[in-house]
Design a protein around this motif. Structure first.
Motif, PDB file in Angstrom:
ATOM      1  N   VAL A 116       0.867  -1.187   0.000  1.00 51.99           N
ATOM      2  CA  VAL A 116       0.000   0.000   0.000  1.00 51.99           C
ATOM      3  C   VAL A 116       0.899   1.232   0.000  1.00 51.99           C
ATOM      4  N   SER A 117       0.526   2.256  -0.777  1.00 46.83           N
ATOM      5  CA  SER A 117       1.277   3.513  -0.747  1.00 46.83           C
ATOM      6  C   SER A 117       0.336   4.677  -0.489  1.00 46.83           C
ATOM      7  N   ALA A 118       0.888   5.713   0.138  1.00 46.28           N
ATOM      8  CA  ALA A 118       0.153   6.959   0.378  1.00 46.28           C
ATOM      9  C   ALA A 118       1.139   8.097   0.133  1.00 46.28           C
ATOM     10  N   VAL A 119       1.120   8.626  -1.078  1.00 51.47           N
ATOM     11  CA  VAL A 119       2.058   9.680  -1.458  1.00 51.47           C
ATOM     12  C   VAL A 119       1.344  11.032  -1.366  1.00 51.47           C
ATOM     13  N   TRP A 120       1.869  11.931  -0.538  1.00 51.63           N
ATOM     14  CA  TRP A 120       1.292  13.267  -0.339  1.00 51.63           C
ATOM     15  C   TRP A 120      -0.167  13.191   0.117  1.00 51.63           C
ATOM     16  N   LEU A 121      -0.441  12.355   1.095  1.00 49.21           N
ATOM     17  CA  LEU A 121      -1.786  12.248   1.654  1.00 49.21           C
ATOM     18  C   LEU A 121      -1.843  12.661   3.122  1.00 49.21           C
ATOM     19  N   LEU A 122      -1.007  12.083   3.955  1.00 51.86           N
ATOM     20  CA  LEU A 122      -1.157  12.239   5.398  1.00 51.86           C
ATOM     21  C   LEU A 122      -1.050  13.691   5.851  1.00 51.86           C
ATOM     22  N   HIS A 123      -0.283  14.501   5.145  1.00 47.94           N
ATOM     23  CA  HIS A 123      -0.132  15.902   5.552  1.00 47.94           C
ATOM     24  C   HIS A 123      -1.429  16.690   5.409  1.00 47.94           C
ATOM     25  N   LEU A 124      -2.387  16.165   4.628  1.00 45.95           N
ATOM     26  CA  LEU A 124      -3.662  16.842   4.428  1.00 45.95           C
ATOM     27  C   LEU A 124      -4.651  16.581   5.560  1.00 45.95           C
ATOM     28  N   LEU A 125      -4.330  15.632   6.427  1.00 43.53           N
ATOM     29  CA  LEU A 125      -5.277  15.170   7.436  1.00 43.53           C
ATOM     30  C   LEU A 125      -5.032  15.797   8.796  1.00 43.53           C
ATOM     31  N   ASP A 126      -6.097  15.908   9.570  1.00 46.84           N
ATOM     32  CA  ASP A 126      -5.951  16.305  10.970  1.00 46.84           C
ATOM     33  C   ASP A 126      -5.421  15.139  11.800  1.00 46.84           C
ATOM     34  N   ASP A 127      -5.754  13.928  11.363  1.00 45.60           N
ATOM     35  CA  ASP A 127      -5.372  12.727  12.108  1.00 45.60           C
ATOM     36  C   ASP A 127      -5.088  11.607  11.113  1.00 45.60           C
ATOM     37  N   ALA A 128      -3.855  11.118  11.109  1.00 45.47           N
ATOM     38  CA  ALA A 128      -3.480  10.047  10.179  1.00 45.47           C
ATOM     39  C   ALA A 128      -3.859   8.665  10.680  1.00 45.47           C
ATOM     40  N   ALA A 129      -4.294   8.562  11.924  1.00 41.17           N
ATOM     41  CA  ALA A 129      -4.532   7.246  12.538  1.00 41.17           C
ATOM     42  C   ALA A 129      -5.483   6.357  11.731  1.00 41.17           C
ATOM     43  N   PRO A 130      -6.641   6.853  11.275  1.00 40.58           N
ATOM     44  CA  PRO A 130      -7.553   5.962  10.540  1.00 40.58           C
ATOM     45  C   PRO A 130      -6.959   5.431   9.239  1.00 40.58           C
ATOM     46  N   VAL A 131      -6.168   6.250   8.556  1.00 44.86           N
ATOM     47  CA  VAL A 131      -5.566   5.818   7.291  1.00 44.86           C
ATOM     48  C   VAL A 131      -4.502   4.757   7.542  1.00 44.86           C
ATOM     49  N   VAL A 132      -3.659   4.980   8.538  1.00 46.72           N
ATOM     50  CA  VAL A 132      -2.626   3.992   8.865  1.00 46.72           C
ATOM     51  C   VAL A 132      -3.275   2.684   9.296  1.00 46.72           C
ATOM     52  N   ALA A 133      -4.346   2.777  10.076  1.00 49.16           N
ATOM     53  CA  ALA A 133      -5.052   1.571  10.527  1.00 49.16           C
ATOM     54  C   ALA A 133      -5.615   0.786   9.347  1.00 49.16           C
ATOM     55  N   GLU A 134      -6.196   1.496   8.384  1.00 48.54           N
ATOM     56  CA  GLU A 134      -6.757   0.827   7.219  1.00 48.54           C
ATOM     57  C   GLU A 134      -5.664   0.225   6.331  1.00 48.54           C
ATOM     58  N   ALA A 135      -4.568   0.935   6.181  1.00 49.21           N
ATOM     59  CA  ALA A 135      -3.455   0.383   5.399  1.00 49.21           C
ATOM     60  C   ALA A 135      -2.977  -0.916   6.024  1.00 49.21           C
ATOM     61  N   ALA A 136      -2.849  -0.920   7.350  1.00 50.16           N
ATOM     62  CA  ALA A 136      -2.411  -2.133   8.040  1.00 50.16           C
ATOM     63  C   ALA A 136      -3.431  -3.261   7.879  1.00 50.16           C
ATOM     64  N   ARG A 137      -4.705  -2.921   7.932  1.00 49.75           N
ATOM     65  CA  ARG A 137      -5.762  -3.938   7.849  1.00 49.75           C
ATOM     66  C   ARG A 137      -5.760  -4.657   6.508  1.00 49.75           C
ATOM     67  N   VAL A 138      -5.547  -3.922   5.412  1.00 48.90           N
ATOM     68  CA  VAL A 138      -5.651  -4.541   4.091  1.00 48.90           C
ATOM     69  C   VAL A 138      -4.342  -5.172   3.626  1.00 48.90           C
ATOM     70  N   LEU A 139      -3.273  -5.036   4.420  1.00 45.27           N
ATOM     71  CA  LEU A 139      -2.002  -5.650   4.057  1.00 45.27           C
ATOM     72  C   LEU A 139      -1.959  -7.131   4.431  1.00 45.27           C
ATOM     73  N   ARG A 140      -1.362  -7.916   3.554  1.00 49.74           N
ATOM     74  CA  ARG A 140      -1.095  -9.319   3.875  1.00 49.74           C
ATOM     75  C   ARG A 140       0.124  -9.411   4.785  1.00 49.74           C
ATOM     76  N   PRO A 141       0.290 -10.502   5.499  1.00 42.44           N
ATOM     77  CA  PRO A 141       1.511 -10.685   6.302  1.00 42.44           C
ATOM     78  C   PRO A 141       2.756 -10.505   5.439  1.00 42.44           C
ATOM     79  N   GLY A 142       3.702  -9.720   5.939  1.00 47.28           N
ATOM     80  CA  GLY A 142       4.903  -9.438   5.180  1.00 47.28           C
ATOM     81  C   GLY A 142       4.751  -8.311   4.179  1.00 47.28           C
ATOM     82  N   GLY A 143       3.526  -7.768   4.057  1.00 44.32           N
ATOM     83  CA  GLY A 143       3.276  -6.668   3.133  1.00 44.32           C
ATOM     84  C   GLY A 143       3.896  -5.376   3.634  1.00 44.32           C
ATOM     85  N   VAL A 144       3.985  -4.386   2.754  1.00 47.00           N
ATOM     86  CA  VAL A 144       4.680  -3.140   3.074  1.00 47.00           C
ATOM     87  C   VAL A 144       3.787  -1.933   2.790  1.00 47.00           C
ATOM     88  N   PHE A 145       3.774  -1.011   3.739  1.00 49.82           N
ATOM     89  CA  PHE A 145       3.086   0.275   3.606  1.00 49.82           C
ATOM     90  C   PHE A 145       4.147   1.354   3.428  1.00 49.82           C
TER      91      PHE A 145
END
Length: 236
Positions: free
Chosen positions: A99-128
């Motif tokens: 999963v990638s997020a290029v120039w996204l997190l700086h637009l948010l008040d809180d990055a927590a939900p996005v990071v949580a979702e990235a982690a959720r949809v990753l397979r074991p050994g996957g990379v964010f």
């Protein structure tokens, strides 16, 4: 925040176009597992970076909330550009190798939900992979930065320490970093003065800041390009 649907028509041309997208994609790709076959690009925008992350044998899916951006991205990611909120992704657990997020997190008040979702949809050994510290990237130590420094907002949402702490809460551990240079984004005093007067940037500085910017030497000469930072995190 900008109206990204309205910006879609000029976004690529005003953000470094293909050279910047190529630099970003190469840096992202260098941090992805060689075995990544299913990749998700969050807030894909026009898909200019997304299509360059794609490789033979690697499917890239792009998601964005702005319809105008997705209209452009659909031509670059046929059948794989979807409208979705990056805080509530419409994918099952472990759907992607990366999963990638290029120039996204700086637009948010809180990055927590996005990071949580990235982690959720990753397979074991996957990379964010995500950009961090975007405000710092634009501070190139120029005469412009001396003037705008007091008015620059330091976004805590994409601070590297904040993102690392959020990632670790979801079982993602740091596994690499990369830098890449922007293109066509070296600011000129004259253009920045115009944007300050229009209220698009550094509003607190007002007309006084605009006048000081316009009075700088070589007002039409671009200052150095920003250098962006990527961090990668691996799922357990």
């Amino acid at each position: 925040m900008l109206d990204y649907t309205r910006e879609a028509a000029v976004y690529d041309a005003t953000r470094g176009g293909v050279p910047r997208a190529r630099a970003a994609a190469e840096a992202v790709d260098a941090l992805l597992p060689a075995t990544a076959r299913d990749h998700l690009d969050l807030a894909c925008g026009t898909g200019l970076v997304s299509e360059r992350v794609a490789r033979p044998g690697r499917r890239v899916v792009g998601v964005d909330l702005a319809p105008g951006m997705l209209t452009v991205a659909a031509g670059r990611l046929p059948g794989h550009a979807l409208r979705a909120d990056c805080r509530r992704l419409p994918f099952t657990v472990g759907a992607f190798d990366s999963v990638s997020a290029v120039w996204l997190l700086h637009l948010l008040d809180d990055a927590a939900p996005v990071v949580a979702e990235a982690a959720r949809v990753l397979r074991p050994g996957g990379v964010f992979v995500t950009t961090v510290d975007k405000a710092d990237a634009h501070d190139v130590g120029s005469d412009i930065d001396t003037l705008v420094g007091p008015y620059r907002l330091r976004q805590v949402a994409d601070a590297h320490a904040t993102v690392t702490a959020l990632a670790e809460q979801h079982g993602l551990t740091p596994c690499g970093e990369a830098l890449f240079q922007g293109h066509g984004q070296g600011r000129t005093p004259a253009e920045l003065a115009r944007r300050v007067r229009a209220g698009d940037m550094y509003r607190e500085g007002g007309s006084a800041l605009a006048a000081r910017l316009a009075a700088l030497p070589d007002p039409d000469t671009p200052r150095p390009e920003p250098v962006f930072r990527l961090m990668a995190f691996r799922a357990a």
